[in-house]
Write a protein that holds these residues in place. Sequence first.
Motif, PDB file in Angstrom:
ATOM      1  N   SER A 104      -4.256  -5.917 -16.854  1.00 11.19           N
ATOM      2  CA  SER A 104      -4.343  -5.637 -15.424  1.00 11.19           C
ATOM      3  C   SER A 104      -5.788  -5.724 -14.943  1.00 11.19           C
ATOM      4  O   SER A 104      -6.724  -5.325 -15.643  1.00 11.19           O
ATOM      5  CB  SER A 104      -3.774  -4.251 -15.131  1.00 11.19           C
ATOM      6  OG  SER A 104      -2.418  -4.187 -15.502  1.00 11.19           O
ATOM      7  N   THR A 105      -5.959  -6.294 -13.745  1.00  7.98           N
ATOM      8  CA  THR A 105      -7.289  -6.448 -13.180  1.00  7.98           C
ATOM      9  C   THR A 105      -7.339  -5.809 -11.798  1.00  7.98           C
ATOM     10  O   THR A 105      -6.316  -5.508 -11.189  1.00  7.98           O
ATOM     11  CB  THR A 105      -7.672  -7.930 -13.058  1.00  7.98           C
ATOM     12  OG1 THR A 105      -6.717  -8.581 -12.210  1.00  7.98           O
ATOM     13  CG2 THR A 105      -7.664  -8.604 -14.425  1.00  7.98           C
ATOM     14  N   GLY A 106      -8.536  -5.632 -11.299  1.00 14.61           N
ATOM     15  CA  GLY A 106      -8.701  -5.060  -9.982  1.00 14.61           C
ATOM     16  C   GLY A 106      -8.604  -6.117  -8.903  1.00 14.61           C
ATOM     17  O   GLY A 106      -8.615  -7.315  -9.168  1.00 14.61           O
ATOM     18  N   GLU A 107      -8.513  -5.676  -7.662  1.00 16.42           N
ATOM     19  CA  GLU A 107      -8.422  -6.616  -6.554  1.00 16.42           C
ATOM     20  C   GLU A 107      -9.698  -7.439  -6.470  1.00 16.42           C
ATOM     21  O   GLU A 107     -10.806  -6.950  -6.694  1.00 16.42           O
ATOM     22  CB  GLU A 107      -8.178  -5.863  -5.250  1.00 16.42           C
ATOM     23  CG  GLU A 107      -9.207  -4.802  -4.930  1.00 16.42           C
ATOM     24  CD  GLU A 107      -8.794  -3.953  -3.741  1.00 16.42           C
ATOM     25  OE1 GLU A 107      -9.644  -3.781  -2.840  1.00 16.42           O
ATOM     26  OE2 GLU A 107      -7.664  -3.460  -3.720  1.00 16.42           O
ATOM     27  N   GLY A 108      -9.513  -8.744  -6.172  1.00 12.03           N
ATOM     28  CA  GLY A 108     -10.648  -9.652  -6.088  1.00 12.03           C
ATOM     29  C   GLY A 108     -11.122 -10.177  -7.431  1.00 12.03           C
ATOM     30  O   GLY A 108     -12.095 -10.926  -7.492  1.00 12.03           O
ATOM     31  N   ASN A 174      -4.357  -4.633  -3.980  1.00 11.22           N
ATOM     32  CA  ASN A 174      -3.310  -4.066  -4.823  1.00 11.22           C
ATOM     33  C   ASN A 174      -2.007  -3.987  -4.040  1.00 11.22           C
ATOM     34  O   ASN A 174      -1.992  -3.984  -2.803  1.00 11.22           O
ATOM     35  CB  ASN A 174      -3.709  -2.686  -5.321  1.00 11.22           C
ATOM     36  CG  ASN A 174      -3.915  -1.703  -4.183  1.00 11.22           C
ATOM     37  OD1 ASN A 174      -4.702  -1.967  -3.282  1.00 11.22           O
ATOM     38  ND2 ASN A 174      -3.196  -0.601  -4.206  1.00 11.22           N
ATOM     39  N   ARG A 175      -0.900  -3.956  -4.770  1.00 14.24           N
ATOM     40  CA  ARG A 175       0.409  -3.878  -4.144  1.00 14.24           C
ATOM     41  C   ARG A 175       0.690  -2.436  -3.743  1.00 14.24           C
ATOM     42  O   ARG A 175       0.129  -1.488  -4.303  1.00 14.24           O
ATOM     43  CB  ARG A 175       1.476  -4.374  -5.132  1.00 14.24           C
ATOM     44  CG  ARG A 175       2.763  -4.845  -4.472  1.00 14.24           C
ATOM     45  CD  ARG A 175       3.697  -5.405  -5.519  1.00 14.24           C
ATOM     46  NE  ARG A 175       4.924  -5.915  -4.933  1.00 14.24           N
ATOM     47  CZ  ARG A 175       6.050  -6.049  -5.577  1.00 14.24           C
ATOM     48  NH1 ARG A 175       6.108  -5.712  -6.865  1.00 14.24           N
ATOM     49  NH2 ARG A 175       7.120  -6.524  -4.981  1.00 14.24           N
ATOM     50  N   ALA A 176       1.561  -2.284  -2.753  1.00 15.00           N
ATOM     51  CA  ALA A 176       1.895  -0.936  -2.274  1.00 15.00           C
ATOM     52  C   ALA A 176       2.345  -0.060  -3.438  1.00 15.00           C
ATOM     53  O   ALA A 176       3.175  -0.455  -4.249  1.00 15.00           O
ATOM     54  CB  ALA A 176       2.995  -1.025  -1.220  1.00 15.00           C
ATOM     55  N   GLY A 177       1.765   1.116  -3.513  1.00 14.35           N
ATOM     56  CA  GLY A 177       2.101   2.045  -4.581  1.00 14.35           C
ATOM     57  C   GLY A 177       1.548   1.638  -5.929  1.00 14.35           C
ATOM     58  O   GLY A 177       1.928   2.190  -6.962  1.00 14.35           O
ATOM     59  N   ASN A 178       0.633   0.659  -5.913  1.00 12.12           N
ATOM     60  CA  ASN A 178       0.049   0.131  -7.145  1.00 12.12           C
ATOM     61  C   ASN A 178       1.096  -0.416  -8.118  1.00 12.12           C
ATOM     62  O   ASN A 178       0.885  -0.458  -9.330  1.00 12.12           O
ATOM     63  CB  ASN A 178      -0.801   1.196  -7.857  1.00 12.12           C
ATOM     64  CG  ASN A 178      -2.104   1.455  -7.126  1.00 12.12           C
ATOM     65  OD1 ASN A 178      -2.709   0.539  -6.565  1.00 12.12           O
ATOM     66  ND2 ASN A 178      -2.530   2.715  -7.105  1.00 12.12           N
ATOM     67  N   SER A 179       2.232  -0.849  -7.580  1.00 14.55           N
ATOM     68  CA  SER A 179       3.265  -1.444  -8.428  1.00 14.55           C
ATOM     69  C   SER A 179       2.843  -2.854  -8.810  1.00 14.55           C
ATOM     70  O   SER A 179       2.081  -3.512  -8.088  1.00 14.55           O
ATOM     71  CB  SER A 179       4.607  -1.478  -7.696  1.00 14.55           C
ATOM     72  OG  SER A 179       4.509  -2.252  -6.505  1.00 14.55           O
ATOM     73  N   PRO A 180       3.317  -3.373  -9.958  1.00 15.61           N
ATOM     74  CA  PRO A 180       2.897  -4.699 -10.396  1.00 15.61           C
ATOM     75  C   PRO A 180       3.490  -5.816  -9.544  1.00 15.61           C
ATOM     76  O   PRO A 180       4.574  -5.671  -8.972  1.00 15.61           O
ATOM     77  CB  PRO A 180       3.441  -4.778 -11.836  1.00 15.61           C
ATOM     78  CG  PRO A 180       4.584  -3.825 -11.852  1.00 15.61           C
ATOM     79  CD  PRO A 180       4.211  -2.706 -10.925  1.00 15.61           C
ATOM     80  N   TYR A 181       2.760  -6.910  -9.430  1.00 17.90           N
ATOM     81  CA  TYR A 181       3.275  -8.096  -8.743  1.00 17.90           C
ATOM     82  C   TYR A 181       4.277  -8.821  -9.656  1.00 17.90           C
ATOM     83  O   TYR A 181       3.975  -9.072 -10.823  1.00 17.90           O
ATOM     84  CB  TYR A 181       2.141  -9.060  -8.393  1.00 17.90           C
ATOM     85  CG  TYR A 181       1.309  -8.631  -7.215  1.00 17.90           C
ATOM     86  CD1 TYR A 181       1.751  -8.858  -5.917  1.00 17.90           C
ATOM     87  CD2 TYR A 181       0.068  -8.030  -7.394  1.00 17.90           C
ATOM     88  CE1 TYR A 181       0.978  -8.477  -4.820  1.00 17.90           C
ATOM     89  CE2 TYR A 181      -0.707  -7.643  -6.307  1.00 17.90           C
ATOM     90  CZ  TYR A 181      -0.247  -7.868  -5.021  1.00 17.90           C
ATOM     91  OH  TYR A 181      -1.006  -7.493  -3.948  1.00 17.90           O
ATOM     92  N   PRO A 182       5.441  -9.179  -9.136  1.00 13.90           N
ATOM     93  CA  PRO A 182       6.384  -9.959  -9.955  1.00 13.90           C
ATOM     94  C   PRO A 182       5.957 -11.428  -9.999  1.00 13.90           C
ATOM     95  O   PRO A 182       5.688 -12.029  -8.967  1.00 13.90           O
ATOM     96  CB  PRO A 182       7.708  -9.797  -9.208  1.00 13.90           C
ATOM     97  CG  PRO A 182       7.300  -9.591  -7.776  1.00 13.90           C
ATOM     98  CD  PRO A 182       5.992  -8.838  -7.812  1.00 13.90           C
ATOM     99  N   ILE A 183       5.869 -11.981 -11.189  1.00 11.59           N
ATOM    100  CA  ILE A 183       5.493 -13.379 -11.374  1.00 11.59           C
ATOM    101  C   ILE A 183       6.704 -14.120 -11.943  1.00 11.59           C
ATOM    102  O   ILE A 183       7.332 -13.654 -12.886  1.00 11.59           O
ATOM    103  CB  ILE A 183       4.295 -13.522 -12.329  1.00 11.59           C
ATOM    104  CG1 ILE A 183       3.089 -12.753 -11.782  1.00 11.59           C
ATOM    105  CG2 ILE A 183       3.934 -14.988 -12.536  1.00 11.59           C
ATOM    106  CD1 ILE A 183       1.921 -12.721 -12.748  1.00 11.59           C
ATOM    107  N   THR A 184       7.013 -15.276 -11.364  1.00 11.55           N
ATOM    108  CA  THR A 184       8.136 -16.078 -11.846  1.00 11.55           C
ATOM    109  C   THR A 184       7.642 -17.464 -12.241  1.00 11.55           C
ATOM    110  O   THR A 184       6.976 -18.136 -11.462  1.00 11.55           O
ATOM    111  CB  THR A 184       9.226 -16.222 -10.763  1.00 11.55           C
ATOM    112  OG1 THR A 184       9.678 -14.929 -10.371  1.00 11.55           O
ATOM    113  CG2 THR A 184      10.405 -17.019 -11.306  1.00 11.55           C
ATOM    114  N   VAL A 185       7.970 -17.871 -13.470  1.00  6.35           N
ATOM    115  CA  VAL A 185       7.615 -19.201 -13.965  1.00  6.35           C
ATOM    116  C   VAL A 185       8.888 -20.040 -14.040  1.00  6.35           C
ATOM    117  O   VAL A 185       9.899 -19.596 -14.587  1.00  6.35           O
ATOM    118  CB  VAL A 185       6.954 -19.114 -15.353  1.00  6.35           C
ATOM    119  CG1 VAL A 185       6.707 -20.510 -15.914  1.00  6.35           C
ATOM    120  CG2 VAL A 185       5.647 -18.343 -15.257  1.00  6.35           C
TER     121      VAL A 185
END
Length: 204
Positions: A104-108, A174-185
């Motif tokens: 996990s990384t920070g914004e930017g 960051n996403r609302a509530g610091n929830s992870p972004y869903p990534i789809t490949v």
Amino acid sequence: SRPCPIAGSDEMIGEGGTLTRNLSINDPGSDNWTVTVDYGDGQPGDTFGPMTTRNFTLNRTYDTPGVYPVTVTVTEPTEGFAIDSFDLTVGNVQPQVTVTPGSSTGEGIASTLTIDLTDPVGDFANYQLLQVNWGDGIDGLTGVSDVIKSFAGSLIITGPTTAQAVLTHTYADNRAGNSPYPITVTVRGGDHGQPDAMLQPIDD
């Protein structure tokens, strides 16, 4: 009596698979038989003999999906010849996709995603679709819409049946509530108009 090959019933395998079948000649006499095999793929077949044993083995690898008529011909010098055949169906095989997100990384800050592909025949050059949806809908550096992005240009062949892409993406916030972004490949192969497809959702 005329010799008779017993070819057996129709069969199915996946692309990159090998047809292996033990066959025998039905002939009550003890003769010198010659067996020829046409595997139906346009390549030179096999010839066995002259031989006094009744048993022989078919062996052929098929890289291209399709239906192949396999024909076995047995010839005996004084009794003539006999033919038997069966259809081999070679099916398309889905590529194996392994997606490994970085820590996990920070914004930017750029986030890393590693995509490993395995294809039984290494047909990566003909893949029709290689895409990633980063889940945020925007590129953090350019501000350009980034719902779906192709990674075909980042794919590196690492072996006869393997390839890898290492991608980076920057999330602006960051996403609302610091929830992870869903990534789809999404990966879709291109074997002769019979595409593979596989979706693998993960969290960043």
